[in-house]
Design an enzyme around this catalytic site. Structure first.
Site, PDB file in Angstrom:
ATOM      1  N   SER A   1       4.279  -5.337 -12.590  1.00 36.74           N
ATOM      2  CA  SER A   1       3.323  -5.553 -11.508  1.00 36.74           C
ATOM      3  C   SER A   1       3.756  -4.812 -10.247  1.00 36.74           C
ATOM      4  O   SER A   1       4.948  -4.654  -9.979  1.00 36.74           O
ATOM      5  CB  SER A   1       3.238  -7.045 -11.199  1.00 36.74           C
ATOM      6  OG  SER A   1       2.287  -7.300 -10.191  1.00 36.74           O
ATOM      7  N   PRO A   2       2.795  -4.355  -9.435  1.00 36.19           N
ATOM      8  CA  PRO A   2       3.163  -3.840  -8.124  1.00 36.19           C
ATOM      9  C   PRO A   2       3.772  -4.955  -7.279  1.00 36.19           C
ATOM     10  O   PRO A   2       3.149  -6.008  -7.103  1.00 36.19           O
ATOM     11  CB  PRO A   2       1.838  -3.355  -7.528  1.00 36.19           C
ATOM     12  CG  PRO A   2       0.765  -3.731  -8.476  1.00 36.19           C
ATOM     13  CD  PRO A   2       1.355  -4.332  -9.675  1.00 36.19           C
TER      14      PRO A   2
ATOM     15  N   ALA B   1       1.900  -2.100  -3.546  1.00 33.17           N
ATOM     16  CA  ALA B   1       0.737  -1.842  -2.690  1.00 33.17           C
ATOM     17  C   ALA B   1       1.087  -0.742  -1.700  1.00 33.17           C
ATOM     18  O   ALA B   1       1.943  -0.913  -0.840  1.00 33.17           O
ATOM     19  CB  ALA B   1       0.339  -3.115  -1.956  1.00 33.17           C
TER      20      ALA B   1
ATOM     21  N   GLN C   1      -0.447   1.364  -6.926  1.00 38.42           N
ATOM     22  CA  GLN C   1      -1.524   0.517  -6.419  1.00 38.42           C
ATOM     23  C   GLN C   1      -1.883   0.991  -5.015  1.00 38.42           C
ATOM     24  O   GLN C   1      -1.026   1.032  -4.129  1.00 38.42           O
ATOM     25  CB  GLN C   1      -1.087  -0.952  -6.382  1.00 38.42           C
ATOM     26  CG  GLN C   1      -2.199  -1.915  -5.990  1.00 38.42           C
ATOM     27  CD  GLN C   1      -1.701  -3.341  -5.850  1.00 38.42           C
ATOM     28  OE1 GLN C   1      -0.928  -3.631  -4.944  1.00 38.42           O
ATOM     29  NE2 GLN C   1      -2.138  -4.216  -6.740  1.00 38.42           N
TER      30      GLN C   1
ATOM     31  N   TYR D   1      -6.716  -9.074   1.041  1.00 36.75           N
ATOM     32  CA  TYR D   1      -6.644  -7.785   1.717  1.00 36.75           C
ATOM     33  C   TYR D   1      -8.060  -7.205   1.867  1.00 36.75           C
ATOM     34  O   TYR D   1      -9.043  -7.840   1.509  1.00 36.75           O
ATOM     35  CB  TYR D   1      -5.672  -6.871   0.989  1.00 36.75           C
ATOM     36  CG  TYR D   1      -4.263  -7.448   0.979  1.00 36.75           C
ATOM     37  CD1 TYR D   1      -3.631  -7.809   2.172  1.00 36.75           C
ATOM     38  CD2 TYR D   1      -3.575  -7.681  -0.210  1.00 36.75           C
ATOM     39  CE1 TYR D   1      -2.362  -8.372   2.179  1.00 36.75           C
ATOM     40  CE2 TYR D   1      -2.308  -8.244  -0.213  1.00 36.75           C
ATOM     41  CZ  TYR D   1      -1.704  -8.590   0.985  1.00 36.75           C
ATOM     42  OH  TYR D   1      -0.450  -9.156   0.993  1.00 36.75           O
TER      43      TYR D   1
ATOM     44  N   ARG E   1      -7.442  -4.553  -9.304  1.00 46.16           N
ATOM     45  CA  ARG E   1      -6.929  -5.929  -9.241  1.00 46.16           C
ATOM     46  C   ARG E   1      -7.858  -6.757  -8.374  1.00 46.16           C
ATOM     47  O   ARG E   1      -8.206  -6.365  -7.256  1.00 46.16           O
ATOM     48  CB  ARG E   1      -5.513  -5.969  -8.663  1.00 46.16           C
ATOM     49  CG  ARG E   1      -5.040  -7.393  -8.344  1.00 46.16           C
ATOM     50  CD  ARG E   1      -3.549  -7.507  -8.099  1.00 46.16           C
ATOM     51  NE  ARG E   1      -2.837  -7.599  -9.378  1.00 46.16           N
ATOM     52  CZ  ARG E   1      -1.547  -7.952  -9.493  1.00 46.16           C
ATOM     53  NH1 ARG E   1      -0.841  -8.223  -8.409  1.00 46.16           N
ATOM     54  NH2 ARG E   1      -0.976  -8.020 -10.673  1.00 46.16           N
TER      55      ARG E   1
END
Length: 356
Positions: free
Chosen positions: A22-23, A57, A99, A182, A230
């Site tokens: 995962s990021p 991110a 990402q 976000y 995502r």
């Protein structure tokens, strides 16, 4: 029936199995530049034979960072440090990914280990920050500036430019961050989007910016490389973004060129009550996969090889994406393969550790 260690091909990219890193924000940059920490953090998981390693991110503009220490890709100068890491990841047989993100109304905060709270320009933060509407994320956060139509257009262009830089750096997978409160997620949710123009109100209007970002990125991102999104499948709050809307969003995004939906949740409402527990978000991936007919990834407290294997075998998701478990054990895929009776190629330098 597919299993955890069966290869998966999306467009022209083959993933050796179904376990992905995962990021995970490292909050360890100066001016957005990847450094030795990122090289080791990302590279170690590739040595551990993750099928793909997705960089954290990564801010598309300087003012879209969560913190001053976020990774960035808003200038060409950011390309070369990322290329070093991505080349190493690919050399290990993993897919290098990134990402792309805009923090929106959660921008300009401190590192988590320094409190994670909003900071002022005098403390290294910045103003203004931006959102669909002038609604602060929570008490103590800046009230964001509502984006104009022209500013929305500039952000869409910034996502596309970031995708071009990601390709130049050697990424073969892009994930667009439309989760966790976000910017893109905050447009989706009626709790944070109170606009009355073409980017607010109806479902079609609220998802418009995500669709336009996808279209802009897909226009410049090579057709042979996959594009993931995502999402937070639910806000966990009445009146917020829902699982049903997530299904419809997935249906809308697939023909625009999205190959997989990464199914997380929450993050848009500070005091949401989230029933955190083992595999607590897997059901979202299952629902979206079944009802939208789109490949999905499951995330959230997936820690055990048998658990991960069952998620794939039962058709709940096509991929599992792990975060904290990879921090505890960068070599988790190697150990999971052993536990499940699969033989995957260890790095030759480590092969003697295989013999027990």
């Amino acid at each position: 029936m597919a299993h955890l260690f069966e290869p998966l091909k999306l467009r022209g990219v083959e993933f050796a199995h179904r376990i992905v890193v995962s990021p995970m924000c490292q909050y360890s940059c100066t001016d957005g530049f990847a450094n030795d920490w990122h090289f080791v953090h990302l590279g170690t998981r590739a040595v551990g034979r993750a099928a793909a390693v997705i960089a954290e991110a990564t801010a598309i503009t300087a003012d879209s960072r969560i913190s001053p220490q976020d990774l960035g890709i808003w200038t060409d100068a950011h390309i070369e440090p990322l290329r070093r890491a991505f080349t190493f990841i690919a050399d290990q047989g993993s897919v290098p990914g990134i990402q792309l993100a805009h923090a929106g109304r959660k921008a300009s905060t401190n590192q988590p280990w320094n409190g994670g709270k909003p900071i002022t320009p005098a403390q290294g933060g910045w103003t203004p920050i931006f959102a669909p509407s002038a609604l602060a994320f929570s008490d103590g956060y800046q009230v964001p500036q509502a984006l104009s139509i022209a500013e929305i257009g500039s952000i869409i262009e910034a996502f596309a430019a970031a995708a071009q830089r990601a390709q130049a750096a050697g990424a073969k997978l892009i994930e667009l961050h439309s989760a966790h409160g976000y910017l893109l997620h905050s447009f989706l949710s009626p709790l944070s989007n109170q606009r009355t123009d073409q980017y607010g109100g109806s479902f079609a209007n609220r998802i418009r910016i995500v669709c336009e970002v996808v279209a802009a990125v897909r226009k410049v991102w090579p057709d042979q490389y996959p594009l993931w999104v995502r999402i937070s499948a639910t806000d966990w709050v009445e009146g917020g973004w829902t699982v049903e809307e997530s299904v419809e969003l997935a249906r809308t995004l697939e023909p625009l060129g999205v190959d997989l939906i990464d199914c997380s949740s929450g993050g848009n409402v500070a005091r949401a009550k989230i029933p955190v527990g083992s595999g607590y978000q897997v059901a979202f991936a299952e629902t979206i996969r079944r009802e939208a007919g789109v490949p999905t990834a499951a995330v959230g407290m997936i820690t055990d090889p048998a658990q991960a294997d069952q998620i794939v075998r039962s058709g709940q998701a096509d991929i599992v994406i792990l975060a904290r478990q990879f921090l505890r054990d960068p070599y988790w895929p190697l150990l999971a393969a052993h536990a499940l009776g699969h033989d995957i190629q260890w790095p030759v330098q480590y092969d003697r550790a295989k013999k027990r």
